[in-house]
Design an enzyme around this catalytic site. Structure first.
Site, PDB file in Angstrom:
ATOM      1  N   ASN A  75       1.012  -1.350   0.034  1.00 54.98           N
ATOM      2  CA  ASN A  75      -0.176   0.014   0.028  1.00 54.98           C
ATOM      3  C   ASN A  75       0.881   1.172  -0.021  1.00 54.98           C
ATOM      4  O   ASN A  75       1.549   1.663   0.967  1.00 54.98           O
ATOM      5  CB  ASN A  75      -0.764   0.052   1.132  1.00 54.98           C
ATOM      6  CG  ASN A  75      -1.624   1.128   1.231  1.00 54.98           C
ATOM      7  OD1 ASN A  75      -1.220   2.388   0.539  1.00 54.98           O
ATOM      8  ND2 ASN A  75      -2.453   1.244   2.355  1.00 54.98           N
ATOM      9  N   CYS A  89      -4.920   4.147  -4.079  1.00 54.30           N
ATOM     10  CA  CYS A  89      -6.437   3.726  -4.214  1.00 54.30           C
ATOM     11  C   CYS A  89      -6.567   2.386  -5.185  1.00 54.30           C
ATOM     12  O   CYS A  89      -6.215   1.386  -4.493  1.00 54.30           O
ATOM     13  CB  CYS A  89      -7.110   4.993  -5.078  1.00 54.30           C
ATOM     14  SG  CYS A  89      -6.693   6.563  -4.350  1.00 54.30           S
ATOM     15  N   HIS A 116     -12.147   2.029   0.155  1.00 60.02           N
ATOM     16  CA  HIS A 116     -11.119   0.771   0.267  1.00 60.02           C
ATOM     17  C   HIS A 116     -11.339  -0.043  -1.061  1.00 60.02           C
ATOM     18  O   HIS A 116     -12.353  -0.247  -1.688  1.00 60.02           O
ATOM     19  CB  HIS A 116     -10.856   0.194   1.419  1.00 60.02           C
ATOM     20  CG  HIS A 116      -9.813  -1.022   1.674  1.00 60.02           C
ATOM     21  ND1 HIS A 116      -8.751  -0.435   1.673  1.00 60.02           N
ATOM     22  CD2 HIS A 116      -9.936  -2.473   1.653  1.00 60.02           C
ATOM     23  CE1 HIS A 116      -7.899  -1.651   1.646  1.00 60.02           C
ATOM     24  NE2 HIS A 116      -8.675  -2.832   1.564  1.00 60.02           N
ATOM     25  N   ASP A 134      -5.913  -8.024  -1.394  1.00 58.82           N
ATOM     26  CA  ASP A 134      -6.234  -6.849  -0.588  1.00 58.82           C
ATOM     27  C   ASP A 134      -4.913  -6.285  -0.244  1.00 58.82           C
ATOM     28  O   ASP A 134      -4.421  -6.568   0.643  1.00 58.82           O
ATOM     29  CB  ASP A 134      -7.049  -7.118   0.629  1.00 58.82           C
ATOM     30  CG  ASP A 134      -7.479  -6.007   1.282  1.00 58.82           C
ATOM     31  OD1 ASP A 134      -7.199  -4.816   1.059  1.00 58.82           O
ATOM     32  OD2 ASP A 134      -8.257  -6.352   2.343  1.00 58.82           O
TER      33      ASP A 134
END
Length: 1121
Positions: free
Chosen positions: A206, A211, A458, A475
């Site tokens: 991340n 995004c 998210h 994720d």
């Protein structure tokens, strides 16, 4: 991916365009208590949650009385228990720096919970409408609460104008009712998961602002044909990944394929120029997909993989217009890489395709102009010529809502199948030219999900890389195995119901909108499956790429190894005379050296110090016998000086032992000063013996003319010696004549204040308390009777100046984003000094007309309140915001001196002319103790009256309604013209002579607003009073209204008239007696009942009172200040 909150971006311009889906935000602890950070953020990691079978849930209702009289910035509810935890609601009744009610759910005992606590909850917050429950406003979210984010919610929950408007029903008898529905969920451990081991795949790091990118990249990577084409793009070893999209993508894909841990994306974002948070905020996933594909397509031209992007993703459709009554048809073929499908009003993908090819009839006013046939009735539509092997469907989850003038997210239920048949119903989506031999049967490959509201959230993806039954969730860093239900049904959106479990609460079940839902689908055509899901191995990867990435891997491994072995090494920083010469007067003025800029050695702790000296000899060319090392020490006054030479016993120890001796703080560094004595020939000689009587002093020379400080060398002196004995030597070091008169000072300390004292040349060094490592500054003595005027004539004044100098960037308050000029000032300047310098720069004679405003470091905007005249002691106080310091000040030039202005109250009053169609805004300034009567008298001297004897009144208008007529005796000090408009007007003659049965009623313009499937009355334009006589019918009243407003007959005939009470319209007939409706005296005040004029608001929008959300039906405006 989750966005970690960036530095408050202009408080994200306070996110003025918030709407119902406005994103949830945490608080951060500022000194005055938690201040919610305005978030354009994505919600913090939506950690994989595993629901317990029966999640503890409850509803808490909070009734807040005397709401409008609350005199506090924020307010907490009582504590309530859900799921065994303590919770409370936090509200900001007047908004948390926004013109909306701000509301959050807070973990009540966060300060006393054990280190590392966290809990996950799904919750909604509501403000209840006490007139019509269906108009209650409710917003939902979910959050992983922890010590850093112990509350979460909505900074812009609902506009204050709606909340405080008694018509709307949110405040009844000044009471507000707030509800929280909370469901606590159990959380699985997020961090201990090894994705590669568990799934065979790794995630993407991340990056903090990327995004939707991670989920898109994983999707593209898992289309093997695409990955193979990327590997086959020609790149060379001289390319830099951050400057080459092909190389950056090759590198990223290689790491995803062969790395054991998650992979970073920084090089890739740099390569296509989206390396800021803003880039991602201003685009959407579709644009990113197109940017990537277009750039790759371009780079593939002329290579072995040319045309790959088109082969994979490009389909074609045909736009047609076909006349009904004549034989004429117009067609146009267009290509697409993805299709945008409507979600709103469609239950599934097939319904969206039906809508896509829906035929529109062009008739009536909308006829089609066909060549040689003129205007014709026609059919218009789209049909597909061919679909691509990889079909990308963008679901329109985000839409612009024209009624609310903002973007909203559509969380409606929307289904998508595992197998999609686009040949259904006899090929109804296909054009006549389509090749019917191609079977358009597709299998779902990936589902990209967005969880959250319109302003953030998210992003993650469900993918089945080989089209087997096993799905995986990607994720960010974490990859998990998932079943088909999680990937499919749970991403349809819609609502889910949570069963209530807590007795003692209002136990009706409550529903949560599932705002985790699919926003992009990727399907692969069955007939192309084997070609696309192909094998990709090492031989597909260019050798230079493998070598480069192996080298990167090795460097990474080396760094990891160094980190792991760090405890075996120590860093030794060696400062030399050369460092002092280079730095003093340039990088530093105080003390002797910046240790970050000197040579450092990484040495094994067990190495004997004598062996280390050989390393130094190699590095600096100074033989071991000529080296003497001094240990630095931090003194009590916060200065840092060489303290003593190392002893022979210390030099035989290991560097690890030495470090312990010198460093009480026990950090991994050893700081040393290398003393090297030079002989006559400037070659090193052995260091002189040092006794207790010898003191090592360092010397700095100050030249007032050049305002320059420089290091000139060091000397050993005897404690019993005196400065007079070394004056000739100092003159020689400075390049002065031997008998030059000089002044000498000791630089004692500089934090928090400068201490620099003159030394008595005739006293001994010991009597002057000088010791090893002390600094002496000297300068020529000022000539007696000399006319030279220096800004800083001596060492102390120069050091004082350097210590306090501050360059301030000044900005005009009207243009708060642009630096206009810079001034070098002193932090010790008082208020008068600062405004004098600004006035001088602007060429302004009277500095008291300058008004300054400080900078808010968190919002990056001017503070709301300017600095009062002489309201702060020093410049340093003007530049500080909480514990942060800035270098920005805003200025404005007033038309009267500030002390005078502070004694006055300034009001902006809009004067509505009785006969002319105009509004003039006047700025009225009067002493604070003046009354409304004084305002009216002042206004009379400025405005044109229809009659010299006309009387004026002052009204408070808010959201197009009249709330108050001000009594003439009311003091103006507390009148607020920030939120409401102050309107002045002549009192009409008819109102002065009211008969006993006449009534004065409020008349407002309105239209119906059907936002959120609810009919609400929306007022606009200028409200006014009207006298109605007993027995007067609506037809008679209409004549007077039309005359008053001067509306043309054609438009007026479309208007409807209604009696409104508490926001509900009852339409009136021509023959109705208007006064009969206005008999009741209502408890809520006159504005609760009014005569409503319903019509469209077709006047142009105007910005003259932006804070009013003003529609119009207004007069033209002029502004006089």
């Amino acid at each position: 991916m989750t966005l970690m909150t960036p530095p408050p971006l202009d408080q994200q311009q306070q996110q003025q365009q918030q709407d119902d889906d406005e994103m949830l935000v945490p608080h951060t602890d500022f000194p005055e208590g938690p201040q919610p950070m305005e978030a354009q953020t994505e919600t913090a990691n939506t950690v994989d949650t595993q629901a317990v079978d029966d999640p503890p849930s409850a509803r808490f209702t909070w009734t807040i009385e005397n709401f409008s009289r609350l005199n506090t910035k924020k307010l907490y509810s009582d504590i309530f228990f859900v799921g065994g935890y303590k919770w409370r609601i936090l509200i900001f009744p007047k908004g948390n720096n926004v013109d909306h009610l701000s509301m959050y759910l807070d973990v009540a005992d966060s300060s006393t919970l054990p280190y590392g606590w966290s809990r996950y909850a799904q919750f909604s917050l509501s403000v209840i409408n006490q007139i019509h429950n269906k108009y209650s406003i409710r917003k939902e979210t979910q959050h992983q609460f922890n010590a850093r984010e112990s509350d979460w919610g909505f900074t812009s929950f609902m506009p204050l104008g709606e909340l405080y408007d008694p018509n709307r029903g949110y405040l009844l008898n000044d009471t507000c009712i707030v509800e929280a529905d909370v469901a606590v969920r159990r959380v699985v451990d997020y961090w201990s998961h090894d994705s590669k081991k568990e799934t065979g795949y790794v995630g993407l790091k991340n990056q903090g602002a990327t995004c939707y990118m991670n989920s898109l990249l994983q999707t593209l990577y898992h289309i093997p044909y695409f990955r193979k084409a990327v590997y086959h793009m020609p790149t060379t070893e001289n390319d830099m990944p951050s400057g080459s999209i092909p190389l950056a993508l090759q590198s990223l894909f290689y790491k995803l394929q062969y790395s054991d841990t998650s992979v970073a994306t920084k090089e890739l974002t740099k390569s296509f120029g989206w390396d800021t948070y803003d880039s991602f905020m201003q685009h959407d996933v579709q644009e990113l997909n197109r940017v990537l594909c277009e750039k790759l397509e371009d780079k593939m031209k002329g290579t072995v993989v040319e045309g790959t992007i088109q082969q994979l993703f490009e389909g074609h459709h045909m736009n047609y217009i076909e006349c009904i009554n004549v034989d004429y048809k117009s067609t146009r073929k267009e290509s697409f890489y993805d299709l945008q499908l409507d979600v709103k009003g469609c239950r599934d993908v097939y319904a969206s395709f039906d809508k896509y090819v829906e035929v529109e009839r062009l008739e009536g006013d909308n006829k089609y102009h066909a060549e040689q046939y003129g205007l014709q009735d026609a059919r218009k539509g789209v049909l597909f010529i061919d679909f691509p092997p990889v079909l990308q469907l963008q679901l329109k989850r985000f839409e612009y809502d024209f009624m609310r003038d903002t973007m909203v997210k559509i969380n409606d239920r929307y289904e998508f199948p595992l197998q999609l048949d686009l040949d259904r119903e006899n090929g109804k989506y296909l054009s006549p030219d389509a090749d019917r031999s191609v079977r358009n049967l597709y299998t779902l490959h990936s589902v990209l999900v967005h969880s959250g509201g319109v302003h953030g959230g998210h992003y993650y993806a469900f993918i089945r890389p080989t089209l087997s039954d096993q799905w995986f969730k990607f994720d960010d860093e974490r990859v998990t195995k998932e079943d088909v239900k999680r990937a499919l049904e749970e991403q349809y959106g819609g609502e889910e119901e949570l069963p209530p479990t807590n007795p003692g609460f209002n136990n009706s079940p409550f529903k949560f909108t599932k705002y985790s839902n699919a926003y992009m689908l990727v399907y692969i055509r069955e007939s192309d499956k084997d070609k696309i899901i192909c094998n990709v191995d090492e031989k597909d990867i260019a050798e230079h790429l493998r070598i480069r990435l192996k080298k990167e891997q090795e460097e990474k491994e080396q760094k990891r190894k160094e980190k792991a072995e760090a405890h075996l090494y120590t860093i030794i920083k060696v400062a030399r005379n050369e460092d002092l010469l280079e730095q003093i007067g340039r990088d530093i003025y105080f003390d002797l050296v910046d240790h970050e800029k000197v040579h450092s050695f990484r040495i094994q702790k067990q190495m004997p110090f004598n062996v280390f000296k050989e390393e130094v000899a190699k590095e600096f060319g100074i033989p071991v016998q000529f080296q003497r090392f001094w240990i630095w020490a931090k003194r009590q006054n916060h200065t840092y000086r060489p303290n003593r030479p190392l002893t022979p016993q210390e030099e035989v120890q290991s560097v690890g032992q030495l470090r312990e001796v010198s460093n009480k703080a026990n950090n991994a560094e050893l700081k040393l000063f290398l003393e090297v004595e030079l002989g006559q020939d400037l070659k090193p000689v052995p260091p002189p013996e040092k006794t207790k009587e010898d003191i090592l002093l360092f010397f700095k020379l100050y030249e007032p003319l050049k305002e320059m400080l420089q290091y000139v060398g060091r000397l050993f002196v005897k404690g019993s010696g005196k400065p007079v004995e070394i004056l000739a030597k100092l003159n020689e070091m400075a390049g002065f004549s031997p008998d030059e008169e000089i002044e000498i000072y000791e630089e004692i300390k500089f934090e928090p204040n400068i201490m620099c004292e003159r030394i008595d040349k005739k006293a001994t060094f010991r009597a002057s308390q000088l010791e090893d490592g002390d600094i002496i500054c000297f300068q020529k003595s000022p000539q007696v009777g000399s006319s030279d005027q220096f800004r800083y004539p001596d060492v102390p004044s120069f050091l004082e100046y350097v210590h306090n100098r501050q360059v301030v960037r000044f900005r005009s308050l009207e243009k708060p984003k642009e630096d206009e000029f810079c001034l070098e000032l002193s932090k010790n300047h008082n208020y008068d000094d600062v405004v004098e310098r600004v006035a001088q720069h602007l060429g302004l004679e009277d500095p008291s007309k300058i008004r300054l405003t400080s900078h808010n470091c968190y919002s990056q905007q001017p503070k709301p309140q300017p600095i009062k005249y002489r309201g702060v002691e020093h410049l340093s106080d003007m530049l500080v915001h909480y514990n942060q310091s800035s270098d920005i000040l805003y200025y404005e030039v007033l038309d009267i001196p500030l002390p005078e202005l502070q004694g006055l109250k300034t009001l902006k009053v809009a004067f509505h002319h009785a006969t002319k169609d105009e509004v003039v805004i006047h700025t009225i300034r009067l002493p604070k103790q003046s009354t409304v009567g004084d305002v009216i008298n002042d206004l009379k001297t400025k405005v044109e009256l229809s009659d010299p004897n006309a009387e004026l009144r002052l009204l408070e208008v808010f959201y197009h309604k009249i709330y108050k007529i001000f009594p003439l005796s009311e003091k103006i000090e507390n009148i607020n013209d920030q939120y409401w408009t102050l309107r002045a007007e002549e009192i009409p003659e008819e109102e002065k002579n009211l008969g006993p049965h006449d009534r004065l009623i409020h008349v407002y313009h309105f239209m119906k607003d059907t936002a959120q499937n609810q009919v609400q009355v929306q007022n606009f334009g200028e409200p006014f009073f009207l006298v109605i006589h007993e027995g007067e019918t609506l037809a008679e009243v209409k004549v007077r209204i039309q005359k008053k407003l001067q509306v043309p007959d054609e438009e007026f005939s479309k208007w409807k008239f209604a009696f409104l009470s508490l926001g509900r319209p009852e339409y009136l007939q021509e023959s109705d007696i208007v006064s009969n409706r206005f008999q009741r005296r209502d408890v809520y005040g006159a504005w609760e009942q009014y005569l409503g004029l319903e019509h469209t608001d077709n006047a142009p929008k105007r910005s003259y009172a932006a804070n009013q959300n003003r529609h119009t039906f207004e007069k033209p405006v002029k502004i006089y200040n």
